[in-house]
Write an enzyme that holds these catalytic residues in place. Structure first.
Site: not given
Length: 554
Positions: A121, A440, A466
């Site tokens: 991120k 995720e 993911s």
């Protein structure tokens, strides 16, 4: 210069006094002030070597005639946060990072910015911040990890730890082998070895023109990475002097190049969320269906883990992103880059060194790109699947729903042997609002593979996956359950039809029955009611719009 606001004029005597206290000298006040937004932390393998890279970025800025100032940016390791409450914070941290970039740069009136980043991120958060600010900026991604090794076999994080624990549970490997895999899978600094989210975003950052050529794929441990850091420091000073800004580079053509490279390589599904969010900050119109349009036109030319067998280091030695440009030819659009060279110039100079790693278009692994966007009555606003990591036999699948309202319950059922072939596992209330934070699902998807169910079970969720996920796993189901999307009203035993070639996902329940359920089934209350995540849940938009904050103006 922007920095003149804090360093020029009689009224800035106090400001200069404070700057002198940091160690600057009189000559520095005539030079550009360059920020180094460093996400260094001891907590993330991809970031532990950044202290070293900071030195080389500083060196480059000084060579170029600028004054470097390092400031810190938070970072989360998705692998360590995975499978527990820590993952609630991962996607929301992207917004914190963008806000932190804006806050520090605007408060101190910096002239330019080098973003030192790497993992999931953090890279998109920094790109969102510099797009919003639109001051000269360049991104340095710290590089991928080299492959692990045990008993002569190259190892990667996902296949040799997340999937290995399910294989151990099933009795396929013993405890000694599992322990060796645990120790050897990640041999040192860098972002995990396959085309997971971190490395995919690094590739797309370079493809957009915001990193120097070679930056995305050069392994973290190479001296080459230090040289790239130095050149980036020098180049940011030139960008400031030339007044070249991110929005001059991150055009619609740049985003289309990034999506095309993503499709050609078979990147992470998370890139859909991140590119939509970056485009939002940049002011570029980028509807979700563009991803599917480009995917249909773009051959999948690389077989990188998790879906394939090659590693990021193989892509680097094959020529990196410039070689991908070369292979795709006229499919790539010309555009400026932070290097001072156009995309076309980079493409013309590129060499493809290993055609087995980057196949020619006519010998592509698949005729379409790595990602597909599905629509249907189950996902009216869309859903995303990494089709390059789905076997041919599972491209079309019909199964009976087994519903879970949180990831942990699904994980317990998978490892407990409760999931039968022919099942579509439904994990809901894990979207941006419902999670909150859109966790995720690497643990359950890896467990499905490890338990030997990859060819007989599918998984759908309003959460996300993911970059390490493989198999028939459809995420980003929108609208999400917490917003009253159809996924909220699925019941155990309902038939779900997944048709990836035709880009459809269908809940085989009649409209009248679905309307009856909407009137009788009560949506779950928010899981978290205080702190940052509660605020995030109230403010965040749908995944189909990038999970950005609602009402944020550009």
């Amino acid at each position: 210069m922007r920095s003149d606001e804090v360093k020029k004029g009689l009224e800035r005597v106090p400001h200069r006094a404070l700057l002198y206290a940091t160690g600057v000298n009189q000559r520095d006040f005539s030079r550009p002030f360059i920020g180094i937004a460093s996400a260094f932390t001891d907590l993330i393998p991809g970031h532990v070597e950044m202290r070293n890279l900071e030195r080389f970025v500083e060196r480059g800025i000084a060579y170029g005639g600028g004054v470097p100032f390092i400031f810190g940016i938070p970072g989360i390791c998705d692998g360590i946060a995975m499978g527990h409450s820590g993952m609630f914070y991962s996607l929301p941290s992207r917004e914190l990072i963008a806000d932190a970039i804006e806050t520090v740069v605007q408060a101190h009136k910096l002239d330019g910015l080098v973003c030192l980043t790497n993992c999931d991120k953090i890279t998109p958060g920094m790109l969102m911040g510099i797009a919003r600010l639109n001051i000269p900026a360049i991104v340095v991604t710290a590089g991928p990890m080299v492959a692990g090794n045990f008993a002569g076999q190259r190892l990667s994080l996902v296949r040799d730890t997340f999937e290995a624990l399910a294989r151990f549970k099933k009795g396929e490997i013993d405890e000694s082998t599992l322990n060796n895999l645990e120790i050897c899978a990640c041999p040192g600094a860098g972002s995990c070895q396959g085309l997971y989210t971190a490395n995919t975003m690094a590739c797309l950052t370079e493809a957009m023109g915001m990193s120097l050529p070679g930056c995305a794929t050069a392994p973290a441990v190479l001296a080459e990475k230090k040289r790239i850091a130095t050149y980036s420091g020098e180049r940011i000073v030139e960008l400031v002097k030339e007044n070249i800004r991110p929005r001059d580079i991150m055009t619609r053509a740049a985003f289309e190049n990034a999506i095309r490279v993503d499709m050609a390589l078979g990147g992470s599904t998370n890139t859909v969320l991140h590119l939509l969010a970056i485009a939002h900050e940049t002011g570029v119109d980028l509807p979700l269906n563009v991803f599917d349009e480009i995917s249909r036109q773009t051959p999948h030319i690389a077989s990188l883990r998790p879906g394939g067998e090659f590693f990021m280091e193989d892509l680097h030695w094959s020529g990196g992103i410039p070689a991908v440009f070369k292979t795709l030819g006229d499919m790539i659009k010309d555009n400026p880059t932070v290097s001072g060279h156009t995309v076309r110039e980079i493409q013309e100079r590129a060499v493809v060194f290993h055609s087995d790693v980057l196949r020619p278009v006519e010998k592509a692994y698949h005729p379409e790109g790595g990602l597909a966007v599905l629509f249907g009555n189950l996902a009216p606003e869309g859903a995303v699947v990494k089709q390059s990591a789905v076997s041919e036999s599972m491209m079309k699948f019909t199964g009976k729903a087994r519903c879970f309202d949180r990831e942990e319950d699904a994980m317990q059922a998978i490892l407990g042997g409760e999931i039968e072939p022919g099942t579509v596992i439904v994990i809901r209330y894990e979207g941006p609002k419902g999670g909150p934070g859109m966790r995720e699902m690497l643990a359950p998807t890896s467990a499905v593979i490890g338990m030997g169910l990859g060819e007989s079970v599918a998984l759908i969720t309003d959460g996300r996956f993911s970059g390490g996920t493989r198999g028939p796993c459809i995420g980003h189901i929108s609208p999400e359950a917490a917003e009253g999307g159809p996924i909220a009203y699925i019941q155990d035993g309902d038939q779900i039809e997944i048709d990836i070639p035709n880009k459809k996902i269908t809940l085989n329940v009649g409209d009248n029955e679905l309307e009856r359920r909407k009137k009788t089934i009560k949506l779950l209350e928010p899981k978290i009611k205080q702190g940052y995540l509660a605020r995030y849940s109230r403010m965040v938009s749908s995944a189909s719009k990038g999970a950005v904050y609602l009402g944020r103006n550009i």
